[in-house]
Design an enzyme around this catalytic site. Structure first.
Site, PDB file in Angstrom:
ATOM      1  N   THR A 187       7.677   1.820  -7.646  1.00 39.43           N
ATOM      2  CA  THR A 187       7.604   0.532  -8.342  1.00 39.43           C
ATOM      3  C   THR A 187       6.895   0.614  -9.697  1.00 39.43           C
ATOM      4  O   THR A 187       6.027   1.480  -9.912  1.00 39.43           O
ATOM      5  CB  THR A 187       6.841  -0.472  -7.440  1.00 39.43           C
ATOM      6  OG1 THR A 187       6.516  -1.636  -8.186  1.00 39.43           O
ATOM      7  CG2 THR A 187       5.544   0.110  -6.897  1.00 39.43           C
ATOM      8  N   ASP A 188       7.219  -0.336 -10.562  1.00 40.75           N
ATOM      9  CA  ASP A 188       6.502  -0.532 -11.823  1.00 40.75           C
ATOM     10  C   ASP A 188       5.033  -0.891 -11.587  1.00 40.75           C
ATOM     11  O   ASP A 188       4.207  -0.759 -12.485  1.00 40.75           O
ATOM     12  CB  ASP A 188       7.180  -1.650 -12.641  1.00 40.75           C
ATOM     13  CG  ASP A 188       7.422  -2.907 -11.809  1.00 40.75           C
ATOM     14  OD1 ASP A 188       8.061  -2.794 -10.746  1.00 40.75           O
ATOM     15  OD2 ASP A 188       6.956  -3.996 -12.207  1.00 40.75           O
ATOM     16  N   ASP A 197       8.902   1.874  13.089  1.00 42.58           N
ATOM     17  CA  ASP A 197       7.798   1.472  12.213  1.00 42.58           C
ATOM     18  C   ASP A 197       7.344   2.732  11.468  1.00 42.58           C
ATOM     19  O   ASP A 197       6.862   3.676  12.098  1.00 42.58           O
ATOM     20  CB  ASP A 197       6.659   0.906  13.081  1.00 42.58           C
ATOM     21  CG  ASP A 197       5.440   0.521  12.249  1.00 42.58           C
ATOM     22  OD1 ASP A 197       5.418   0.802  11.022  1.00 42.58           O
ATOM     23  OD2 ASP A 197       4.500  -0.049  12.833  1.00 42.58           O
ATOM     24  N   TRP A 211       6.121  -2.405   2.766  1.00 43.74           N
ATOM     25  CA  TRP A 211       5.605  -3.770   2.888  1.00 43.74           C
ATOM     26  C   TRP A 211       5.551  -4.307   1.465  1.00 43.74           C
ATOM     27  O   TRP A 211       4.702  -3.898   0.662  1.00 43.74           O
ATOM     28  CB  TRP A 211       4.224  -3.760   3.530  1.00 43.74           C
ATOM     29  CG  TRP A 211       3.774  -5.135   3.964  1.00 43.74           C
ATOM     30  CD1 TRP A 211       4.568  -6.171   4.355  1.00 43.74           C
ATOM     31  CD2 TRP A 211       2.433  -5.613   4.045  1.00 43.74           C
ATOM     32  NE1 TRP A 211       3.805  -7.267   4.678  1.00 43.74           N
ATOM     33  CE2 TRP A 211       2.500  -6.948   4.499  1.00 43.74           C
ATOM     34  CE3 TRP A 211       1.192  -5.032   3.793  1.00 43.74           C
ATOM     35  CZ2 TRP A 211       1.353  -7.713   4.688  1.00 43.74           C
ATOM     36  CZ3 TRP A 211       0.049  -5.793   3.992  1.00 43.74           C
ATOM     37  CH2 TRP A 211       0.139  -7.125   4.437  1.00 43.74           C
ATOM     38  N   THR A 212       6.499  -5.182   1.124  1.00 42.42           N
ATOM     39  CA  THR A 212       6.707  -5.595  -0.272  1.00 42.42           C
ATOM     40  C   THR A 212       6.097  -6.960  -0.599  1.00 42.42           C
ATOM     41  O   THR A 212       6.248  -7.429  -1.725  1.00 42.42           O
ATOM     42  CB  THR A 212       8.217  -5.628  -0.599  1.00 42.42           C
ATOM     43  OG1 THR A 212       8.856  -6.528   0.313  1.00 42.42           O
ATOM     44  CG2 THR A 212       8.848  -4.257  -0.493  1.00 42.42           C
ATOM     45  N   TYR A 246      -0.978  -3.552  -3.381  1.00 43.49           N
ATOM     46  CA  TYR A 246       0.405  -3.081  -3.209  1.00 43.49           C
ATOM     47  C   TYR A 246       0.667  -1.866  -4.119  1.00 43.49           C
ATOM     48  O   TYR A 246       1.173  -0.835  -3.669  1.00 43.49           O
ATOM     49  CB  TYR A 246       1.371  -4.223  -3.534  1.00 43.49           C
ATOM     50  CG  TYR A 246       2.820  -3.815  -3.664  1.00 43.49           C
ATOM     51  CD1 TYR A 246       3.586  -3.500  -2.545  1.00 43.49           C
ATOM     52  CD2 TYR A 246       3.439  -3.749  -4.923  1.00 43.49           C
ATOM     53  CE1 TYR A 246       4.932  -3.124  -2.676  1.00 43.49           C
ATOM     54  CE2 TYR A 246       4.769  -3.392  -5.053  1.00 43.49           C
ATOM     55  CZ  TYR A 246       5.508  -3.069  -3.934  1.00 43.49           C
ATOM     56  OH  TYR A 246       6.827  -2.699  -4.068  1.00 43.49           O
ATOM     57  N   GLY A 295      16.706  -4.280   4.228  1.00 44.82           N
ATOM     58  CA  GLY A 295      16.088  -4.939   3.075  1.00 44.82           C
ATOM     59  C   GLY A 295      17.079  -5.188   1.949  1.00 44.82           C
ATOM     60  O   GLY A 295      18.270  -4.842   2.032  1.00 44.82           O
TER      61      GLY A 295
HETATM   62  N1  LIG Z   1      11.542  -6.113  -4.709  1.00 45.80           N
HETATM   63  C1  LIG Z   1      11.121  -5.624  -5.870  1.00 45.80           C
HETATM   64  O1  LIG Z   1      11.039  -6.327  -6.888  1.00 45.80           O
HETATM   65  C2  LIG Z   1      10.742  -4.162  -5.970  1.00 45.80           C
HETATM   66  C3  LIG Z   1      10.298  -3.689  -7.219  1.00 45.80           C
HETATM   67  C4  LIG Z   1       9.953  -2.351  -7.332  1.00 45.80           C
HETATM   68  C5  LIG Z   1      10.044  -1.513  -6.240  1.00 45.80           C
HETATM   69  N2  LIG Z   1      10.460  -2.005  -5.036  1.00 45.80           N
HETATM   70  C6  LIG Z   1      10.544  -1.052  -3.915  1.00 45.80           C
HETATM   71  O2  LIG Z   1      11.891  -1.007  -3.503  1.00 45.80           O
HETATM   72  C7  LIG Z   1      11.960  -0.718  -2.101  1.00 45.80           C
HETATM   73  C8  LIG Z   1      12.890  -1.712  -1.438  1.00 45.80           C
HETATM   74  O3  LIG Z   1      12.358  -3.015  -1.637  1.00 45.80           O
HETATM   75  P1  LIG Z   1      13.193  -4.333  -1.330  1.00 45.80           P
HETATM   76  O4  LIG Z   1      13.158  -5.176  -2.537  1.00 45.80           O
HETATM   77  O5  LIG Z   1      14.474  -3.967  -0.694  1.00 45.80           O
HETATM   78  O6  LIG Z   1      12.216  -5.003  -0.267  1.00 45.80           O
HETATM   79  P2  LIG Z   1      12.537  -5.637   1.148  1.00 45.80           P
HETATM   80  O7  LIG Z   1      13.766  -6.477   1.064  1.00 45.80           O
HETATM   81  O8  LIG Z   1      11.251  -6.251   1.584  1.00 45.80           O
HETATM   82  O9  LIG Z   1      12.875  -4.380   2.044  1.00 45.80           O
HETATM   83  C9  LIG Z   1      11.886  -3.551   2.600  1.00 45.80           C
HETATM   84  C10 LIG Z   1      12.257  -3.283   4.028  1.00 45.80           C
HETATM   85  O10 LIG Z   1      11.220  -2.459   4.607  1.00 45.80           O
HETATM   86  C11 LIG Z   1      11.003  -2.930   5.914  1.00 45.80           C
HETATM   87  N3  LIG Z   1       9.665  -2.619   6.404  1.00 45.80           N
HETATM   88  C12 LIG Z   1       8.498  -3.272   6.149  1.00 45.80           C
HETATM   89  N4  LIG Z   1       7.497  -2.707   6.825  1.00 45.80           N
HETATM   90  C13 LIG Z   1       8.036  -1.673   7.541  1.00 45.80           C
HETATM   91  C14 LIG Z   1       7.502  -0.736   8.449  1.00 45.80           C
HETATM   92  N5  LIG Z   1       6.192  -0.721   8.769  1.00 45.80           N
HETATM   93  N6  LIG Z   1       8.342   0.174   9.008  1.00 45.80           N
HETATM   94  C15 LIG Z   1       9.662   0.159   8.712  1.00 45.80           C
HETATM   95  N7  LIG Z   1      10.230  -0.703   7.854  1.00 45.80           N
HETATM   96  C16 LIG Z   1       9.410  -1.619   7.271  1.00 45.80           C
HETATM   97  C17 LIG Z   1      11.202  -4.424   5.844  1.00 45.80           C
HETATM   98  O11 LIG Z   1      11.498  -4.939   7.124  1.00 45.80           O
HETATM   99  P3  LIG Z   1      10.868  -6.355   7.588  1.00 45.80           P
HETATM  100  O12 LIG Z   1      11.184  -7.328   6.481  1.00 45.80           O
HETATM  101  O13 LIG Z   1      11.588  -6.618   8.876  1.00 45.80           O
HETATM  102  O14 LIG Z   1       9.395  -6.128   7.752  1.00 45.80           O
HETATM  103  C18 LIG Z   1      12.351  -4.563   4.869  1.00 45.80           C
HETATM  104  O15 LIG Z   1      13.603  -4.609   5.501  1.00 45.80           O
HETATM  105  C19 LIG Z   1      10.528  -0.763  -1.582  1.00 45.80           C
HETATM  106  O16 LIG Z   1      10.059   0.552  -1.457  1.00 45.80           O
HETATM  107  C20 LIG Z   1       9.760  -1.476  -2.688  1.00 45.80           C
HETATM  108  O17 LIG Z   1       8.418  -1.069  -2.735  1.00 45.80           O
HETATM  109  C21 LIG Z   1      10.832  -3.306  -4.878  1.00 45.80           C
END
Ligand SMILES: NC(=O)c1ccc[n+]([C@@H]2O[C@H](COP(=O)([O-])OP(=O)(O)OC[C@H]3O[C@@H](n4cnc5c(N)ncnc54)[C@H](OP(=O)(O)O)[C@@H]3O)[C@@H](O)[C@H]2O)c1
Length: 286
Positions: free
Chosen positions: A102-103, A37, A62-63, A126, A11
């Site tokens: 997350t926020d 998974d 799952w974002t 979410y 990710g």
């Molecule tokens: N993006 C934001 O703005 C934001 C803000 C606050 C907090 N966060 C948190 O930061 C963390 C990282 O987010 P990110 O921005 O890097 O998001 P991301 O790019 O969507 O990365 C999340 C990763 O988790 C994987 N994933 C999804 N479902 C899964 C499952 N069932 N089992 C194993 N892996 C799974 C995804 O793989 P696939 O894509 O192949 O499904 C993806 O590679 C997350 O915990 C998110 O909640 C993100």
């Protein structure tokens, strides 16, 4: 000896977590969705038992916020139960978990920035599922809340804004949602350091500088050498079509725990923004 396991390794954040661990010379194994998974308790247990980490940074989630709204059961299975699965497996091998949250656990109605001890009240599926994940942790573990993440890997608002700027003269962005844009490389480096310092409890980790999405889009155009006057402010209520999941109007996370514990603040977001824009523009020329 330290051995780090990173979930969500492919990710946006996970990619940078692996880079930060490697830069620190730490033995690190990344697992992707294709490998394991996290909603599958047995698969998680099997992987953790095989890798035998001392520390786990659990970034998999799952974002897709609007899709989570349509399928709250899946959101809970991945983000809530998935985190419980990671924690259960971690206990079997004596590993500490640092969970990336997350926020969106807040409702956004507070006047002023949110600190770590403020009451949570998520308004989206979410956000609720990520809060269930937080609640699965034990007192040996840590929660790191980040916000508005942008990075080189994967899709994000910086890439979206640059793409729209290429195709449209006028860009419209909401001016009634505020937050701290946070860059994946800066956040990942700090999350690795916090995890290796064996911190516990809740930590807010963001770049500094508070903006609305409208103001952020202007900053992206400035970083790209474009005219920021092309961006115009709109209200969330004016978005067409409206987005299925409500977003907190106030997403500003104050990094109080880090300040209290003597950690430096991350840079103002304009520093990593410029770095990312330069890299993306150079890619597009090659
Ligand atoms: N993006 C934001 O703005 C934001 C803000 C606050 C907090 N966060 C948190 O930061 C963390 C990282 O987010 P990110 O921005 O890097 O998001 P991301 O790019 O969507 O990365 C999340 C990763 O988790 C994987 N994933 C999804 N479902 C899964 C499952 N069932 N089992 C194993 N892996 C799974 C995804 O793989 P696939 O894509 O192949 O499904 C993806 O590679 C997350 O915990 C998110 O909640 C993100």
């Amino acid at each position: 000896m330290t051995r780090l396991l990173v979930t969500g390794a492919a990710g946006q954040l996970g990619t940078e977590l692996l880079a930060a661990a490697s830069a620190r010379g730490i033995e690190c194994v990344g697992v992707t969705h294709g490998d394991v998974d996290v909603a599958d308790a047995q698969a998680v247990m099997h992987a953790v038992d095989r890798i035998r980490p001392t520390h786990i940074i659990h970034a998999a989630a799952w974002t897709a916020v609007d899709n989570c709204e349509a399928d709250p059961g899946k959101a809970l299975a991945v983000n809530g139960q998935g985190t419980a699965n990671v924690v259960t497996a971690a206990r079997q091998v004596g590993a500490r978990v640092t969970y990336v949250s997350t926020d969106y656990v807040f409702d956004g109605t507070k006047v002023g920035p949110y600190i770590e001890t403020d009451p949570t009240n998520p308004v989206s599926s979410y956000g609720r599922s990520k809060l269930v994940g937080e609640q699965a942790l034990s007192s040996d573990d840590a929660v790191v809340r980040i916000s508005w993440v942008c990075g080189y890997a994967g899709g994000n608002m910086v890439k979206t804004i640059l793409r729209i700027a290429e195709n449209q003269d006028v860009l419209s962005f909401v001016d009634d949602q505020r937050g701290h844009p946070t860059f994946a490389d800066d956040a990942a480096a700090r999350i690795v350091d916090l995890a290796l310092a064996d911190v516990t409890g809740i930590w807010h980790v963001t770049n500094q500088g508070e903006v609305s999405w409208f103001e952020f889009a202007r900053e992206v155009l400035i970083a790209a050498g474009l005219n920021p006057e092309r961006v115009r402010p709109i209200l969330t209520a004016d978005l067409q079509p409206p987005r299925p999941a409500p977003r907190p109007a106030n997403s500003v996370l104050q990094n109080k725990a880090m300040a209290d514990a003597g950690w430096t603040m991350l840079d103002d977001f304009r520093v990593p923004l410029k770095r990312l824009v330069v890299r993306l523009l150079s890619d597009s020329k090659n």
